[in-house]
Structures are given as C-alpha cells and as structure tokens.
Design a protein around this motif. Structure first.
Motif, PDB file in Angstrom:
ATOM      1  N   TYR A  36       0.838  -1.116  -0.097  1.00 21.13           N
ATOM      2  CA  TYR A  36       0.067   0.009   0.021  1.00 21.13           C
ATOM      3  C   TYR A  36       0.958   1.273   0.028  1.00 21.13           C
ATOM      4  O   TYR A  36       2.026   1.299   0.903  1.00 21.13           O
ATOM      5  N   PRO A  37       0.930   2.139  -0.870  1.00 20.14           N
ATOM      6  CA  PRO A  37       1.768   3.326  -0.941  1.00 20.14           C
ATOM      7  C   PRO A  37       1.695   4.160   0.188  1.00 20.14           C
ATOM      8  O   PRO A  37       2.621   4.809   0.292  1.00 20.14           O
ATOM      9  N   LEU A  38       0.591   4.207   1.053  1.00 12.83           N
ATOM     10  CA  LEU A  38       0.512   5.039   1.993  1.00 12.83           C
ATOM     11  C   LEU A  38       1.190   4.484   3.312  1.00 12.83           C
ATOM     12  O   LEU A  38       1.326   5.206   4.264  1.00 12.83           O
ATOM     13  N   ASP A  39       1.235   3.012   3.216  1.00 13.53           N
ATOM     14  CA  ASP A  39       1.722   2.514   4.612  1.00 13.53           C
ATOM     15  C   ASP A  39       2.137   0.907   3.992  1.00 13.53           C
ATOM     16  O   ASP A  39       1.409   0.195   3.886  1.00 13.53           O
ATOM     17  N   SER A  40       3.226   0.869   4.009  1.00 18.35           N
ATOM     18  CA  SER A  40       3.921  -0.396   3.448  1.00 18.35           C
ATOM     19  C   SER A  40       3.818  -1.511   4.535  1.00 18.35           C
ATOM     20  O   SER A  40       3.825  -2.746   4.001  1.00 18.35           O
ATOM     21  N   THR A  41       3.420  -1.266   5.889  1.00 17.14           N
ATOM     22  CA  THR A  41       3.276  -2.347   6.578  1.00 17.14           C
ATOM     23  C   THR A  41       1.586  -2.990   6.590  1.00 17.14           C
ATOM     24  O   THR A  41       1.476  -3.692   7.430  1.00 17.14           O
ATOM     25  N   ALA A  42       0.896  -2.075   5.992  1.00 15.76           N
ATOM     26  CA  ALA A  42      -0.416  -2.407   5.758  1.00 15.76           C
ATOM     27  C   ALA A  42      -0.894  -3.901   5.218  1.00 15.76           C
ATOM     28  O   ALA A  42      -0.100  -4.024   4.258  1.00 15.76           O
ATOM     29  N   HIS A  43      -1.677  -4.703   5.972  1.00 13.49           N
ATOM     30  CA  HIS A  43      -2.007  -6.051   5.328  1.00 13.49           C
ATOM     31  C   HIS A  43      -3.094  -6.087   4.464  1.00 13.49           C
ATOM     32  O   HIS A  43      -3.253  -6.999   3.567  1.00 13.49           O
ATOM     33  N   ALA A  44      -3.896  -4.994   4.473  1.00  9.41           N
ATOM     34  CA  ALA A  44      -5.006  -4.590   3.429  1.00  9.41           C
ATOM     35  C   ALA A  44      -5.439  -3.102   3.683  1.00  9.41           C
ATOM     36  O   ALA A  44      -5.336  -2.542   4.792  1.00  9.41           O
ATOM     37  N   ALA A  45      -6.030  -2.894   2.503  1.00  3.28           N
ATOM     38  CA  ALA A  45      -6.642  -1.309   2.434  1.00  3.28           C
ATOM     39  C   ALA A  45      -7.919  -1.302   1.945  1.00  3.28           C
ATOM     40  O   ALA A  45      -8.085  -2.046   0.997  1.00  3.28           O
ATOM     41  N   TYR A  46      -8.733  -0.381   2.467  1.00  3.41           N
ATOM     42  CA  TYR A  46      -9.555  -0.054   1.551  1.00  3.41           C
ATOM     43  C   TYR A  46      -9.775   0.898   0.468  1.00  3.41           C
ATOM     44  O   TYR A  46      -9.034   1.888   0.665  1.00  3.41           O
ATOM     45  N   LEU A  47      -9.924   0.487  -0.680  1.00  7.49           N
ATOM     46  CA  LEU A  47      -9.758   1.198  -1.882  1.00  7.49           C
ATOM     47  C   LEU A  47     -10.956   2.209  -2.046  1.00  7.49           C
ATOM     48  O   LEU A  47     -11.059   3.291  -2.784  1.00  7.49           O
ATOM     49  N   LEU A  48     -11.974   1.536  -1.853  1.00 13.00           N
ATOM     50  CA  LEU A  48     -13.390   2.310  -1.944  1.00 13.00           C
ATOM     51  C   LEU A  48     -14.187   1.723  -0.720  1.00 13.00           C
ATOM     52  O   LEU A  48     -14.524   0.604  -0.339  1.00 13.00           O
ATOM     53  N   LYS A  49     -14.800   2.771  -0.034  1.00 15.97           N
ATOM     54  CA  LYS A  49     -15.961   2.422   0.814  1.00 15.97           C
ATOM     55  C   LYS A  49     -17.012   3.544   0.877  1.00 15.97           C
ATOM     56  O   LYS A  49     -16.887   4.701   1.101  1.00 15.97           O
ATOM     57  N   ASP A  50     -18.177   3.133  -0.017  1.00 18.53           N
ATOM     58  CA  ASP A  50     -19.211   3.989  -0.213  1.00 18.53           C
ATOM     59  C   ASP A  50     -20.385   3.453   0.313  1.00 18.53           C
ATOM     60  O   ASP A  50     -20.790   2.287   0.210  1.00 18.53           O
ATOM     61  N   ARG A  51     -21.321   4.544   0.704  1.00 19.88           N
ATOM     62  CA  ARG A  51     -22.706   4.074   1.563  1.00 19.88           C
ATOM     63  C   ARG A  51     -23.902   5.135   0.809  1.00 19.88           C
ATOM     64  O   ARG A  51     -23.271   6.478   0.807  1.00 19.88           O
ATOM     65  N   ARG A  52     -25.038   4.521   0.201  1.00 19.41           N
ATOM     66  CA  ARG A  52     -25.992   5.413   0.096  1.00 19.41           C
ATOM     67  C   ARG A  52     -27.447   4.818   0.297  1.00 19.41           C
ATOM     68  O   ARG A  52     -27.743   3.891   0.226  1.00 19.41           O
ATOM     69  N   THR A  53     -27.861   5.958   1.149  1.00 20.46           N
ATOM     70  CA  THR A  53     -29.217   5.508   1.680  1.00 20.46           C
ATOM     71  C   THR A  53     -30.420   6.231   1.291  1.00 20.46           C
ATOM     72  O   THR A  53     -30.204   7.453   0.889  1.00 20.46           O
ATOM     73  N   TYR A  54     -31.473   5.595   0.608  1.00 23.84           N
ATOM     74  CA  TYR A  54     -32.590   6.622   0.181  1.00 23.84           C
ATOM     75  C   TYR A  54     -33.757   5.750   0.482  1.00 23.84           C
ATOM     76  O   TYR A  54     -34.113   4.679   0.961  1.00 23.84           O
ATOM     77  N   PHE A  55     -34.920   6.564   0.043  1.00 18.44           N
ATOM     78  CA  PHE A  55     -36.263   6.071   0.393  1.00 18.44           C
ATOM     79  C   PHE A  55     -37.122   5.787  -0.944  1.00 18.44           C
ATOM     80  O   PHE A  55     -37.006   6.484  -1.692  1.00 18.44           O
ATOM     81  N   GLN A  56     -38.142   4.826  -0.598  1.00 15.88           N
ATOM     82  CA  GLN A  56     -38.738   4.506  -1.835  1.00 15.88           C
ATOM     83  C   GLN A  56     -40.332   4.307  -1.199  1.00 15.88           C
ATOM     84  O   GLN A  56     -40.329   3.533  -0.225  1.00 15.88           O
ATOM     85  N   TYR A  57     -41.337   4.696  -2.001  1.00 17.01           N
ATOM     86  CA  TYR A  57     -42.696   4.499  -1.597  1.00 17.01           C
ATOM     87  C   TYR A  57     -43.342   3.484  -2.433  1.00 17.01           C
ATOM     88  O   TYR A  57     -43.221   3.452  -3.676  1.00 17.01           O
ATOM     89  N   ASP A  58     -43.867   2.331  -1.633  1.00 15.57           N
ATOM     90  CA  ASP A  58     -44.346   1.217  -2.212  1.00 15.57           C
ATOM     91  C   ASP A  58     -46.120   1.533  -1.879  1.00 15.57           C
ATOM     92  O   ASP A  58     -46.256   1.293  -0.561  1.00 15.57           O
ATOM     93  N   SER A  59     -46.934   1.374  -2.708  1.00 13.89           N
ATOM     94  CA  SER A  59     -48.588   1.504  -2.219  1.00 13.89           C
ATOM     95  C   SER A  59     -48.754   0.349  -1.305  1.00 13.89           C
ATOM     96  O   SER A  59     -49.698   0.531  -0.410  1.00 13.89           O
ATOM     97  N   ASN A  60     -48.190  -0.805  -1.439  1.00 14.85           N
ATOM     98  CA  ASN A  60     -48.395  -1.959  -0.569  1.00 14.85           C
ATOM     99  C   ASN A  60     -47.831  -1.915   0.813  1.00 14.85           C
ATOM    100  O   ASN A  60     -48.585  -2.104   1.942  1.00 14.85           O
ATOM    101  N   ASN A  61     -46.628  -1.360   0.955  1.00 16.40           N
ATOM    102  CA  ASN A  61     -45.746  -1.307   2.100  1.00 16.40           C
ATOM    103  C   ASN A  61     -45.582   0.044   2.736  1.00 16.40           C
ATOM    104  O   ASN A  61     -44.953   0.079   3.770  1.00 16.40           O
TER     105      ASN A  61
END
Length: 139
Positions: A36-61
C-alpha cells in the motif's frame, strides 16, 4: 450578488466526487500492487468505501428505506484476509416487521498469467446466524 455566487459555488462543489472508482472495475495495476503506497506495513487497505441511503414509496408497504454499500478491499498478505469477511447485522424479530438483506454480491479478483480472473461469491459461502430474538447476522 454574494448569495448567488455562494449558491452557484455549492452547486458546483456538490457535483465533484472524491473517488473515481467504479464497483466491479479492477485494473491490472491495482492487482500488481504489492504494498500500500501510504503504509507499506498494511496487510489490507480499503480502496473504496461508499454508502448510499434512500427512501422509496410502495403502495402496499408504504415508505421503505434502502441502503447500498460498496466496498473494495485490497489484501496484501495473509493477515489481511480477515478484512474480506463481512458481518451484516440486521433487525429480525421472531414476529412483526423486520429488515432483510438482498442483492448481496461479492467478487474476488486475481491476476493469473497476466490476465484478470474474476470469481463471484457463491451462495454457499454466505452464512446466516441468529444472534438473539431481535437480531440476525449474515457473513
């Protein structure tokens, strides 16, 4: 006039993304990377961590809440394999309304003979576990 410039600046800045990484698109350079370029001792690194929350309306639920997670993890050593195991805890009581996990997708990318090998996570590799009378977990 200052308000107009401020509003235009906010609109412009809100359209800028910090990460230009697409889910499922892996480059050969990423797979060839040994440290990993920022930490050569890292065993793993997150290259992407993204979260999206949204609402949807369903006439039944009625209104439903959806949350999409995208993570990309680069594993550099055997010690980094623990980062590849994900635990998703969700609300699932014995009776009544509950949460559910759907559209679970995971892939492993390896470099073999100079070509990118993409393997999809099979359903037999996903485990469900009841934690208590209100919570369950998928691994």
């Amino acid at each position: 006039m200052k308000k107009i410039v401020f509003i235009l600046s906010l609109i412009f800045l809100s359209s800028i993304n910090a990460q230009d990484i697409k889910f499922g698109k892996v480059s050969k350079e990423e797979l060839e990377e040994k440290l990993y370029p920022l930490d050569s001792t890292a065993h793993a690194a997150y290259l992407l961590k993204d979260r999206r929350t949204y609402f949807q309306y369903d006439s039944n639920n009625g209104f439903q809440v959806f949350t999409d997670y995208h993570e990309r993890i680069k594993i550099y050593s055997k010690e980094g394999f623990e980062y590849a195991t994900k635990n998703i805890v969700y609300y699932e009581p014995d009776a009544g309304d509950s949460e559910k996990i759907s559209s679970l997708k995971a892939y492993t990318f390896n470099l073999e003979n100079g070509a990118i090998d993409k393997q999809k996570l099979s359903k037999k590799d996903v485990f469900e576990e009841k934690l208590n009378k209100y919570r369950s977990q998928k691994k």
